[in-house]
Design an enzyme around this catalytic site. Structure first.
Site, PDB file in Angstrom:
ATOM      1  N   ASP A 192       1.630  -7.604   0.678  1.00 28.03           N
ATOM      2  CA  ASP A 192       1.379  -7.594   2.120  1.00 28.03           C
ATOM      3  C   ASP A 192      -0.014  -8.109   2.474  1.00 28.03           C
ATOM      4  O   ASP A 192      -0.250  -8.510   3.621  1.00 28.03           O
ATOM      5  CB  ASP A 192       1.562  -6.172   2.678  1.00 28.03           C
ATOM      6  CG  ASP A 192       3.029  -5.780   2.724  1.00 28.03           C
ATOM      7  OD1 ASP A 192       3.865  -6.665   2.963  1.00 28.03           O
ATOM      8  OD2 ASP A 192       3.338  -4.590   2.495  1.00 28.03           O
ATOM      9  N   HIS A 197      -0.305   0.020  -5.238  1.00 23.41           N
ATOM     10  CA  HIS A 197       1.142  -0.086  -5.415  1.00 23.41           C
ATOM     11  C   HIS A 197       1.622   1.050  -6.294  1.00 23.41           C
ATOM     12  O   HIS A 197       0.939   1.441  -7.228  1.00 23.41           O
ATOM     13  CB  HIS A 197       1.505  -1.428  -6.063  1.00 23.41           C
ATOM     14  CG  HIS A 197       2.937  -1.798  -5.864  1.00 23.41           C
ATOM     15  ND1 HIS A 197       3.938  -1.346  -6.686  1.00 23.41           N
ATOM     16  CD2 HIS A 197       3.533  -2.561  -4.910  1.00 23.41           C
ATOM     17  CE1 HIS A 197       5.090  -1.821  -6.252  1.00 23.41           C
ATOM     18  NE2 HIS A 197       4.880  -2.555  -5.181  1.00 23.41           N
TER      19      HIS A 197
HETATM   20  C1  ACO Z   1       5.780  -4.267   0.069  1.00 26.10           C
HETATM   21  C2  ACO Z   1       5.159  -2.936  -0.150  1.00 26.10           C
HETATM   22  O1  ACO Z   1       5.679  -1.945   0.234  1.00 26.10           O
HETATM   23  S1  ACO Z   1       3.699  -2.900  -1.031  1.00 26.10           S
HETATM   24  C3  ACO Z   1       2.877  -1.413  -0.505  1.00 26.10           C
HETATM   25  C4  ACO Z   1       2.320  -1.579   0.892  1.00 26.10           C
HETATM   26  N1  ACO Z   1       1.555  -0.398   1.297  1.00 26.10           N
HETATM   27  C5  ACO Z   1       0.228  -0.433   1.490  1.00 26.10           C
HETATM   28  O2  ACO Z   1      -0.435  -1.448   1.346  1.00 26.10           O
HETATM   29  C6  ACO Z   1      -0.396   0.852   1.968  1.00 26.10           C
HETATM   30  C7  ACO Z   1      -1.662   1.183   1.213  1.00 26.10           C
HETATM   31  N2  ACO Z   1      -1.373   1.610  -0.141  1.00 26.10           N
HETATM   32  C8  ACO Z   1      -0.998   2.884  -0.438  1.00 26.10           C
HETATM   33  O3  ACO Z   1      -0.958   3.755   0.431  1.00 26.10           O
HETATM   34  C9  ACO Z   1      -0.644   3.229  -1.870  1.00 26.10           C
HETATM   35  O4  ACO Z   1      -1.271   2.348  -2.762  1.00 26.10           O
HETATM   36  C10 ACO Z   1       0.891   3.231  -2.110  1.00 26.10           C
HETATM   37  C11 ACO Z   1       1.532   4.253  -1.170  1.00 26.10           C
HETATM   38  C12 ACO Z   1       1.465   1.848  -1.825  1.00 26.10           C
HETATM   39  C13 ACO Z   1       1.204   3.573  -3.545  1.00 26.10           C
HETATM   40  O5  ACO Z   1       0.490   4.674  -3.871  1.00 26.10           O
HETATM   41  P1  ACO Z   1       0.904   5.824  -4.909  1.00 26.10           P
HETATM   42  O6  ACO Z   1       1.477   5.278  -6.133  1.00 26.10           O
HETATM   43  O7  ACO Z   1       1.715   6.826  -4.189  1.00 26.10           O
HETATM   44  O8  ACO Z   1      -0.490   6.326  -5.239  1.00 26.10           O
HETATM   45  P2  ACO Z   1      -1.402   7.224  -4.352  1.00 26.10           P
HETATM   46  O9  ACO Z   1      -1.263   6.958  -2.897  1.00 26.10           O
HETATM   47  O10 ACO Z   1      -1.151   8.626  -4.820  1.00 26.10           O
HETATM   48  O11 ACO Z   1      -2.820   6.726  -4.819  1.00 26.10           O
HETATM   49  C14 ACO Z   1      -3.442   7.045  -6.049  1.00 26.10           C
HETATM   50  C15 ACO Z   1      -4.931   7.067  -5.832  1.00 26.10           C
HETATM   51  O12 ACO Z   1      -5.361   5.764  -5.431  1.00 26.10           O
HETATM   52  C16 ACO Z   1      -5.874   5.786  -4.102  1.00 26.10           C
HETATM   53  N3  ACO Z   1      -5.303   4.669  -3.372  1.00 26.10           N
HETATM   54  C17 ACO Z   1      -4.113   4.074  -3.596  1.00 26.10           C
HETATM   55  N4  ACO Z   1      -3.962   3.069  -2.702  1.00 26.10           N
HETATM   56  C18 ACO Z   1      -5.070   3.044  -1.946  1.00 26.10           C
HETATM   57  C19 ACO Z   1      -5.469   2.260  -0.864  1.00 26.10           C
HETATM   58  N5  ACO Z   1      -4.685   1.293  -0.403  1.00 26.10           N
HETATM   59  N6  ACO Z   1      -6.663   2.500  -0.290  1.00 26.10           N
HETATM   60  C20 ACO Z   1      -7.447   3.478  -0.766  1.00 26.10           C
HETATM   61  N7  ACO Z   1      -7.114   4.272  -1.790  1.00 26.10           N
HETATM   62  C21 ACO Z   1      -5.943   4.063  -2.372  1.00 26.10           C
HETATM   63  C22 ACO Z   1      -5.372   7.087  -3.505  1.00 26.10           C
HETATM   64  O13 ACO Z   1      -6.204   7.543  -2.484  1.00 26.10           O
HETATM   65  C23 ACO Z   1      -5.343   7.992  -4.694  1.00 26.10           C
HETATM   66  O14 ACO Z   1      -6.636   8.411  -4.960  1.00 26.10           O
HETATM   67  P3  ACO Z   1      -6.914   9.909  -5.494  1.00 26.10           P
HETATM   68  O15 ACO Z   1      -6.189   9.994  -6.800  1.00 26.10           O
HETATM   69  O16 ACO Z   1      -8.399   9.966  -5.585  1.00 26.10           O
HETATM   70  O17 ACO Z   1      -6.325  10.818  -4.473  1.00 26.10           O
HETATM   71  O1  OAA Z   2       8.240  -1.728  -4.845  1.00 28.62           O
HETATM   72  C1  OAA Z   2       7.673  -1.062  -3.965  1.00 28.62           C
HETATM   73  O2  OAA Z   2       7.448   0.168  -4.053  1.00 28.62           O
HETATM   74  C2  OAA Z   2       7.190  -1.698  -2.742  1.00 28.62           C
HETATM   75  C3  OAA Z   2       7.216  -3.189  -2.803  1.00 28.62           C
HETATM   76  O3  OAA Z   2       6.350  -3.825  -3.323  1.00 28.62           O
HETATM   77  C4  OAA Z   2       8.381  -3.851  -2.262  1.00 28.62           C
HETATM   78  O4  OAA Z   2       9.325  -3.203  -1.807  1.00 28.62           O
HETATM   79  O5  OAA Z   2       8.392  -5.103  -2.262  1.00 28.62           O
END
Ligand code: ACO
Ligand code: OAA
Length: 377
Positions: free
Chosen positions: A318, A267
């Site tokens: 999710d 997140h």
């Molecule tokens: C309701 C919602 O919207 S909740 C979010 C739903 N989205 C997901 O479940 C998709 C999977 N998760 C992700 O892609 C990410 O965790 C995000 C986009 C939600 C947030 O990520 P950000 O804050 O942008 O962090 P970022 O993607 O840069 O990740 C930081 C580090 O953790 C790792 N990481 C973060 N999430 C994940 C994941 N789900 N799986 C594997 N590695 C992950 C990244 O690869 C990165 O590693 P690095 O520093 O070695 O490159």
């Molecule tokens: O806050 C966020 O970035 C994503 C999330 O968990 C939501 O929209 O519920």
């Protein structure tokens, strides 16, 4: 040695991470204490004690409704559930090959085009339009899911509450109260989350003095992506691919080795776990106990502990919602549209907040292209 150019270079906040762009009185996310409040109330308490209608009212009005206010609100919501004939015809014409998120996006856009006061953005007009979108979205989502199953739509009932009515329109009956409550909790948990990507998209559109339907259409587009709302669908597709709990760890290791994201984990704001997960995880367990289907909870546990061990990254909302919706009987492609049905409350609360205290949202960028040059002679 630091050059003058490096000293002058602005700090880039890729993805606006960590940037506070405005104030909001709608919800507060505190990652340090793992808490989330809507208008000051803990989301866990709201999920445990309130209907989704009460929470929608709270998000829009800032206070929980009195009995009389709730009665009026409910009556208005029920009166707005029906789609008109032209919307029904439009929904039948959208290709079934498209994603159901395209259907809700198109439907909201069409509602705007049908509204003679589309461009009227007074607080009263925006509130009325928000209420209508809130009331009609379940009818659209249920009809589209049934259409894809080759079934006729079921008209909304004026007798049933929001959650029961939606479930009835999907399945032709009101399911067990355990399912109804688990579903309603998911609606409460999904409703609002400060400046997430889709809400921010809605606020950007509103900031240009565009109309509320355009802002919601943009928000739906942003929610569709798998890094945001689309993750609830991706989680279930992954679990189906994993198939059996004993395959979960190898599947996870292959994902991590390939440097792929594991959907439903991580997140932008919460780094120690998503405040909403314990409530939804409990709802998932209750649904699994009712259906007697343990497989998804077992895969859940395997992935959760192996992911924590290998990366320290925790599930987001999710992750439990995907398998819970699957066991409730929804088609996977409709999971994110169901999220829209809930988040319409938060989006429209933010649209009204943005409109009431507006400043055009327009950040800066640092140019990284070819330096200025002359056209060839
Ligand atoms: C309701 C919602 O919207 S909740 C979010 C739903 N989205 C997901 O479940 C998709 C999977 N998760 C992700 O892609 C990410 O965790 C995000 C986009 C939600 C947030 O990520 P950000 O804050 O942008 O962090 P970022 O993607 O840069 O990740 C930081 C580090 O953790 C790792 N990481 C973060 N999430 C994940 C994941 N789900 N799986 C594997 N590695 C992950 C990244 O690869 C990165 O590693 P690095 O520093 O070695 O490159
Ligand atoms: O806050 C966020 O970035 C994503 C999330 O968990 C939501 O929209 O519920």
């Amino acid at each position: 040695m630091t050059t003058a150019a490096a000293v002058d270079a602005p700090k880039i906040h890729k993805g606006l991470a960590g940037v506070v762009v405005d104030t909001t009185a709608i919800s507060k996310v505190v990652p340090e204490t793992n808490s989330l409040t809507y208008r000051g109330y803990a989301v866990q308490d709201l999920a445990a004690q309130c209907s989704f209608e009460q929470v929608a009212y709270l998000l829009w009005h800032g206070e929980l409704p009195t009995e009389a206010e709730l009665a009026r609100f409910t009556e208005h919501e029920r009166a707005n559930r029906r789609t008109d004939r032209s919307t029904q015809l439009l929904l039948q014409r959208i290709p079934e090959s498209c994603h159901p998120m395209d259907v809700v996006r198109t439907a909201i856009s069409y509602l705007g085009s049908e509204d003679p006061d589309e461009d009227l953005s007074t607080p009263t007009a925006n509130y009325e339009k928000s209420s209508r979108m809130f009331a009609v979205l379940p009818t659209i989502v249920a009809a589209d899911m049934r259409r894809r199953r080759g079934q006729d739509p079921i008209a909304p009932s004026l007798e049933l509450g929001y959650a029961e009515n939606f479930l009835n329109m999907c399945f032709g009956e009101v399911p067990d109260p355990v399912i109804v409550r688990a579903f309603e909790k998911s609606m409460v948990l999904y409703a609002e989350h400060s400046f997430n990507a889709s809400t921010f998209a809605a606020r950007v559109v509103t900031s240009t003095q565009s109309d509320i339907y355009s802002a919601v259409t943009a928000a739906i587009g942003a929610l569709k992506g798998s890094l945001h709302g689309g993750a609830n669908e991706a989680v279930m597709y992954d679990m189906i691919e994993i198939d059996r709990p004993e395959r979960a760890i190898d599947w996870l290791d292959a994902k991590l080795d390939a440097k792929e994201k594991v959907m439903g984990f991580g997140h932008r704001v919460y780094k120690r776990g998503d405040s909403r997960v314990p409530t939804m995880q409990q709802a998932l367990i209750e649904v699994a106990e009712l259906t007697g289907e343990n497989r998804w909870c077992e895969i859940y546990s395997e992935l959760e502990s192996a992911m924590a061990e290998r990366t320290g990254i925790k599930p987001n909302l999710d992750f439990p919602t995907g398998p819970a919706y699957h066991m409730m009987g929804f088609d996977i492609a409709s999971f994110t549209p169901i999220f829209v049905m809930s988040r319409i409350t938060g989006w429209t609360a933010h649209i009204m907040e943005q409109a009431a205290s507006n400043a055009l949202i327009r950040p800066l960028s640092q140019y990284s292209g070819t330096p200025q040059r002359s056209l060839p002679v």
